[in-house]
Design an enzyme around this catalytic site. Sequence first.
Site, PDB file in Angstrom:
ATOM      1  N   ASP A 384      -8.538  69.595  24.516  1.00 54.06           N
ATOM      2  CA  ASP A 384      -7.360  68.977  23.556  1.00 54.06           C
ATOM      3  C   ASP A 384      -7.409  69.460  22.135  1.00 54.06           C
ATOM      4  OD1 ASP A 384      -9.697  67.195  23.448  1.00 54.06           O
ATOM      5  OD2 ASP A 384      -8.453  65.753  22.642  1.00 54.06           O
ATOM      6  N   GLU A 579     -18.905  70.448  14.419  1.00 55.21           N
ATOM      7  CA  GLU A 579     -18.292  70.276  15.812  1.00 55.21           C
ATOM      8  C   GLU A 579     -18.155  71.563  16.416  1.00 55.21           C
ATOM      9  OE1 GLU A 579     -14.643  67.778  18.076  1.00 55.21           O
ATOM     10  OE2 GLU A 579     -14.571  68.550  15.709  1.00 55.21           O
TER      11      GLU A 579
END
Length: 641
Positions: A384, A579
Amino acid sequence: MVLRKWFLTLLLLSISVSGFSQDPEFILNIEHEMSRLLSQADTDEDKKITVEDSIKSPFWMLSQKGDSVSLSKVYYLSNLLQELALADIQGKDSLQISLRKIREEPATRISRRIKDFFWDDLTRSIDRKGLKHILKDTKASGDVRRLYVPATDSVGIEYYLDLQKEYPDFKMEVLPKKITPEYVKSINDKPGLLALKIENGMGVPFVVPGGRFNEMYGWDSYFEGVGLLIDDCIDLAKAMVDNFVYQIEHYGKILNANRSYYLTRTQPPFMSSFVREVFEASEEKNSDWLRRSLEAAIQEYEEVWMKPGKRLTANGLNRYYAEGIGIPPETEKGHFDEVLSEYAKKHGMSLEDFVTGYSLGEIKDEELDQYFRHDRSVRESGHDTSWRLENRAAHLNTVDLNSLLYKYEKDFEFLIGKYFDGYFTTSSGRSYTSGYWHEKADFRKVLVNLFLWDEIKGGYFDYNFKKGKRIGYISATNFYPLWAGIASEEQAEKMLVNLLNDLKASGGILASAKVSVEETATNEVQRQWDHPNGWAPHQMLLWEGLLNYGYEKEAHDLIYRWLYMITKNAVDYNGTIPEKYDVVNRTHKVYAEYGNVGTEFDYITTAGFGWMNASYQLGLSLLPKKYIEKLNELVPPESVF
């Protein structure tokens, strides 16, 4: 004369410390030295020492033995800042530190900190000890912090009822036995965590993706588990499998994450790999644990993925298919305004009135319902978001999902054959043989090659079963068959050429090809799972996939590129392990939706990011020693391969 005296003093101070002792130690007053260090080196006042600071002068330290040292390298100064900050967090007034610790080799330092600190900082438990994290949870709304517990979990209900008496702002809610999309929508304005396993009066621990999270995510957990096993945290990895078993038994699926609004959504399936790898890493081979875990994995396979009409399509392959009603509540306010504005215009209404009417169910629009089904399915896929899946996710037999389910079938064949003499019976009385799973895997391979393989392009591509054709989008997920073992030797050879031509970048493997984004995107929004970004799970799966087929040189090259990028960014930016990365420009400065978790901290990062940490440890475990030595010297990949 004064000038010459000053110069002689400076010369003596700058003599190499090797002229004194080999590894001098310094005792530093934390408050004083942090203040002095920051004033000299943190010139942009962001509470970090990075290459973007204009260091005023070398930082001098004097040991008790009279050894002196001046530090001017950003890396050494940031290491010192981190060590001072860590000692301060631990409540110390002074720090005793050696020069070797300050000058620690970068790859060694990153790996050590992951093992010694990061996993601990990312570990949570939903119990009396861990409740403080829940009570501070930023994703809850209002003054009440809710925890939803399955009606089938009598142990959890009893435990949290007692706990509720101790905390006035904590409330336990019991879920209905049958959880429907309608029910999940009804609690959108009362979000909360979902309970995980309680055992012996304690919450079974789990690792979260990043420091701001309090929930256990589906596929993140597998990759974190890979890192935990490398770092000998076998009990913690096993505990995470136990929480997966709990989710399957009580929620019917491995959740996207244990949040109330994720009750209708799962994530990419890695349960069989997780069970197999934890069991094989364990010294004590607990057959009861394996039996229960294997049974849960089979239950997930049968009930989540293989029910016709949902995630199993008519052609025999699978898709992501997240259920749910209305606008996904976890997104930030205004996230869907551009899309919703078009539908408001279509219905001749203001955006605000349309959103209100649609949310209440007063306005019906099947096309918009379908859009949100695709959107939820994108989130179920873990990717996503990406232009690959935009407004078509639920219509795709994806390469990644079908590769992962093939891996399930092969894992079931292996585990039943090796540990249960080829015959396994579940607690419900259903029996399976290893041969049954062998046939299932072979049949899936036939279907994958029939629908997903493109002989002309020499690769696998997602198949739109509504349109009856492959979509042609070049993504890292197209190469999952290398990890799962679906591809033949001839197919793998063709895939390797495409991987290196289309997705190899200076910092590793791209999430998708630039040309595919350009051909597919309908606006300028930078999707985070697309070019120019790279992600840890793609790297980890494709490294192992290449090694499975004997492409060691190519795998080592890609591993080195990824680790070099992480290491160089950590050296230049105060230990940052975020991340995601822009692998084209080899930087953590990613300009895409949702920001970059792990870049916001003061003085020291204590957590990194879960699967980033794991990718670093896995990469080091797969690289020959000669390349790790080059990595510690920060030799660019272009000069190594």
